[in-house]
Design an enzyme around this catalytic site. Sequence first.
Site, mmCIF file in Angstrom:
data_model
loop_
_atom_site.group_PDB
_atom_site.id
_atom_site.type_symbol
_atom_site.label_atom_id
_atom_site.label_comp_id
_atom_site.label_asym_id
_atom_site.label_seq_id
_atom_site.Cartn_x
_atom_site.Cartn_y
_atom_site.Cartn_z
ATOM 1 N N LYS A 174 62.256 -2.128 105.231
ATOM 2 C CA LYS A 174 60.871 -1.996 104.776
ATOM 3 C C LYS A 174 60.571 -3.179 103.854
ATOM 4 C CE LYS A 174 58.367 -0.706 101.450
ATOM 5 N NZ LYS A 174 57.230 -1.614 101.651
ATOM 6 N N GLY B 73 63.313 -5.210 93.314
ATOM 7 C CA GLY B 73 61.921 -5.035 92.904
ATOM 8 C C GLY B 73 61.843 -4.658 91.438
ATOM 9 N N SER B 74 60.887 -3.811 91.112
ATOM 10 C CA SER B 74 60.635 -3.499 89.699
ATOM 11 C C SER B 74 61.599 -2.444 89.163
ATOM 12 C CB SER B 74 59.206 -2.994 89.539
ATOM 13 O OG SER B 74 59.047 -1.787 90.258
ATOM 14 N N GLN C 235 60.732 0.104 87.428
ATOM 15 C CA GLN C 235 60.117 1.418 87.630
ATOM 16 C C GLN C 235 60.487 2.009 88.998
ATOM 17 O OE1 GLN C 235 55.924 1.028 87.985
ATOM 18 N NE2 GLN C 235 55.510 3.187 87.608
ATOM 19 N N VAL C 236 60.348 1.218 90.052
ATOM 20 C CA VAL C 236 60.687 1.716 91.390
ATOM 21 C C VAL C 236 62.205 1.869 91.516
ATOM 22 C CG1 VAL C 236 60.552 1.243 93.877
ATOM 23 C CG2 VAL C 236 58.579 0.830 92.428
ATOM 24 N N GLY C 237 62.942 0.991 90.879
ATOM 25 C CA GLY C 237 64.405 1.114 90.885
ATOM 26 C C GLY C 237 64.854 2.473 90.327
ATOM 27 N N GLU D 42 68.472 -4.280 92.327
ATOM 28 C CA GLU D 42 68.338 -5.546 91.589
ATOM 29 C C GLU D 42 66.897 -5.573 91.097
ATOM 30 O OE1 GLU D 42 67.671 -8.778 90.083
ATOM 31 O OE2 GLU D 42 67.365 -9.488 92.130
ATOM 32 N N CYS E 159 62.921 -13.111 89.294
ATOM 33 C CA CYS E 159 63.682 -12.233 88.398
ATOM 34 C C CYS E 159 64.615 -13.063 87.515
ATOM 35 C CB CYS E 159 64.448 -11.187 89.187
ATOM 36 S SG CYS E 159 65.424 -11.880 90.512
ATOM 37 N N GLN F 127 48.502 -8.953 90.234
ATOM 38 C CA GLN F 127 49.470 -9.700 89.420
ATOM 39 C C GLN F 127 48.730 -10.657 88.474
ATOM 40 O OE1 GLN F 127 53.031 -9.309 89.599
ATOM 41 N NE2 GLN F 127 52.987 -10.562 87.763
ATOM 42 N N GLU G 292 58.981 -7.729 81.067
ATOM 43 C CA GLU G 292 58.918 -8.730 82.141
ATOM 44 C C GLU G 292 57.468 -8.890 82.594
ATOM 45 O OE1 GLU G 292 60.318 -7.893 86.226
ATOM 46 O OE2 GLU G 292 61.457 -9.751 86.033
HETATM 47 P P1 NDP Z 1 57.770 -2.920 93.409
HETATM 48 O O1 NDP Z 1 59.051 -2.551 92.785
HETATM 49 O O2 NDP Z 1 56.649 -1.953 93.395
HETATM 50 O O3 NDP Z 1 58.017 -3.279 94.972
HETATM 51 C C1 NDP Z 1 59.241 -3.702 95.527
HETATM 52 C C2 NDP Z 1 59.455 -3.029 96.887
HETATM 53 O O4 NDP Z 1 59.603 -1.616 96.699
HETATM 54 C C3 NDP Z 1 58.265 -3.190 97.846
HETATM 55 O O5 NDP Z 1 58.748 -3.283 99.173
HETATM 56 C C4 NDP Z 1 57.492 -1.901 97.638
HETATM 57 O O6 NDP Z 1 56.637 -1.555 98.680
HETATM 58 C C5 NDP Z 1 58.637 -0.914 97.501
HETATM 59 N N1 NDP Z 1 58.302 0.354 96.849
HETATM 60 C C6 NDP Z 1 57.309 0.593 95.951
HETATM 61 N N2 NDP Z 1 57.311 1.898 95.583
HETATM 62 C C7 NDP Z 1 58.326 2.492 96.251
HETATM 63 C C8 NDP Z 1 58.833 3.820 96.296
HETATM 64 N N3 NDP Z 1 58.306 4.803 95.583
HETATM 65 N N4 NDP Z 1 59.882 4.075 97.094
HETATM 66 C C9 NDP Z 1 60.453 3.102 97.829
HETATM 67 N N5 NDP Z 1 60.000 1.833 97.848
HETATM 68 C C10 NDP Z 1 58.958 1.519 97.067
HETATM 69 O O7 NDP Z 1 57.303 -4.294 92.829
HETATM 70 P P2 NDP Z 1 55.803 -4.906 92.843
HETATM 71 O O8 NDP Z 1 55.676 -5.670 94.070
HETATM 72 O O9 NDP Z 1 54.769 -3.877 92.616
HETATM 73 O O10 NDP Z 1 55.854 -5.844 91.577
HETATM 74 C C11 NDP Z 1 55.661 -5.271 90.295
HETATM 75 C C12 NDP Z 1 56.582 -5.898 89.290
HETATM 76 O O11 NDP Z 1 57.945 -5.711 89.702
HETATM 77 C C13 NDP Z 1 56.452 -7.402 89.146
HETATM 78 O O12 NDP Z 1 55.407 -7.743 88.310
HETATM 79 C C14 NDP Z 1 57.823 -7.758 88.599
HETATM 80 O O13 NDP Z 1 57.849 -7.515 87.220
HETATM 81 C C15 NDP Z 1 58.760 -6.778 89.298
HETATM 82 N N6 NDP Z 1 59.410 -7.380 90.486
HETATM 83 C C16 NDP Z 1 60.673 -7.840 90.373
HETATM 84 C C17 NDP Z 1 61.281 -8.444 91.451
HETATM 85 C C18 NDP Z 1 62.649 -8.983 91.360
HETATM 86 O O14 NDP Z 1 62.946 -9.985 91.992
HETATM 87 N N7 NDP Z 1 63.535 -8.345 90.642
HETATM 88 C C19 NDP Z 1 60.595 -8.624 92.729
HETATM 89 C C20 NDP Z 1 59.254 -8.065 92.766
HETATM 90 C C21 NDP Z 1 58.718 -7.476 91.660
HETATM 91 P P3 NDP Z 1 55.091 -2.019 98.759
HETATM 92 O O15 NDP Z 1 54.779 -2.821 97.558
HETATM 93 O O16 NDP Z 1 55.015 -2.752 100.017
HETATM 94 O O17 NDP Z 1 54.294 -0.768 98.810
#
Ligand code: NDP
Length: 477
Positions: free
Chosen positions: A173, A226-227, A229-231, A248, A282, A329, A379
């Site tokens: 995904k 990703g973030s 919060q989602v982690g 990560e 990141c 963003q 961040e």
């Molecule tokens: P998210 O953590 O929301 O998104 C990362 C991935 O997780 C996307 O594919 C997203 O899907 C997916 N996702 C979102 N919610 C869920 C869920 N409940 N269950 C499973 N998968 C989910 O990051 P954002 O893109 O919203 O970015 C927000 C902030 O996160 C940034 O400002 C930055 O601070 C941080 N970030 C850090 C990254 C890193 O490299 N460590 C990379 C990206 C963001 P989708 O968005 O397609 O709905």
Amino acid sequence: MAQIQNNYIAGKWVAGITSIENRNPSNHAEVIGEFAQASSAQVQEALSAAKQAQLVWQATGLEARLQVLQAIGDEMIARCDELGKLLSQEEGKPFAEGRGEVYRAGQFFQYYAAQVLRQMGETADSVRPGVEIETRREPMGIVAIISPWNFPTATASWKIAPALAFGNAVIWKPANLTPASAVALTEIIAKQNLPDGLFNLVMGSGSEVGEQLINSTEVDAISFTGSLQVGRRIAQAAAGNLTKFQLEMGSKNALIVLDDADLDIAADCAVGGAFGGTGQKCTASSRLIVTEGVHDAFVEKVKQRMANLKVGDALAEGVTIGPVVDAKQLQQNRDYMKLAEDEGCELVCGGEIDDSQGYFMTPALFVNTTNQMRINREEAFAPIACVIKVADYEEALATLNDTEYGLTGGICTQSLKYASHFKRHAKTGCVMVNLPTAGTDYHVPFGGRKNSSYGSREQGQYAEEFYTEVKTSYIKA
Ligand code: NDP
């Protein structure tokens, strides 16, 4: 209207239940394409197909596996201009970075092609005479890969390549902000001789497709970037099913500059590390911790380099900083700029926003900041760097470590004593000496400490730990 690009499920390209529009952040009037969103039933279909296909793949000879990975890597490298352009168009990083990312992604496949032949076990004598023991690694089964938009091709590749190399099926995904790069990579994978269902692309939102995957009892392992919060959300869901997972997430990386540093190297490290990828990394160094003796001279050199940065359309000649990824963003960046000013930081240069055509922002440098301010604790994922003045190395190290995150940390110094001490005492997963905090290799482990990462390391040989399970066999002749 552009033709809708479909999902790839059970060996077929299938239409979704709805679709989303993908726009160019350098020019938000330009639609790059329409992308299908998978239904819940389609995600289920991918899971069922993956289960069957994984058994076939696990039994497939090692050389066949190697050839598949090698072919994917070779094609990505051969087409890195074309695919890099597409990536830059939808994500917004300058073409040189987009091209470089696709090239690097190809190298991940090539590296793991070779790893296919390096899957060695161990033997031991049993404590019971006449009994022999062997340990070997087996695939996890079905791996769900949830990837972000900031490195849409490289991050996915450093997860997909080892997952396939070690015999797993994949359900991917990608982030909904960067679906075009996901379809392009999937087209290359789909050309290979793989059992139907071994690799599936399921585009859709995190709250629907993502949630379905992380809650599925049919998924054996979840790899996420990703973030925070989602982690955390993924950790909760995975714990409920006792599913293996690795995360990560974000960071608040710092670069230390000591009095004895070569200031030209330090300023290059700061500007490249803080503002590359429009600060959306990141590994970005959003905190610049500088000792008093060189503070003013360092700030001056950084300012000079910032004046030479060219912000603009990701594909335009000479542009070094592309747009921010989207309006949301950019609004977050605006909010952090205001927060920094409200907290009393002094803006030295940059921070101008122009969203009339694309989501553009010039990199911003703040001084007179402290590590206790929210701007230095959260961040922002923005081209914003804050200078924190400190007395000496000891205060610099304590400041660098005073954060809830711990992905990368850097130091600029000519002192072997400080560099050696720093390597051992920075509480980060990666440490850089006289190098930017961003920029890592593909054959060695990558990951962080504290709230930056969870689970086993990604990349290099260490990836084996996540994508396999150990089996211990006892044999009596
Ligand atoms: P998210 O953590 O929301 O998104 C990362 C991935 O997780 C996307 O594919 C997203 O899907 C997916 N996702 C979102 N919610 C869920 C869920 N409940 N269950 C499973 N998968 C989910 O990051 P954002 O893109 O919203 O970015 C927000 C902030 O996160 C940034 O400002 C930055 O601070 C941080 N970030 C850090 C990254 C890193 O490299 N460590 C990379 C990206 C963001 P989708 O968005 O397609 O709905």
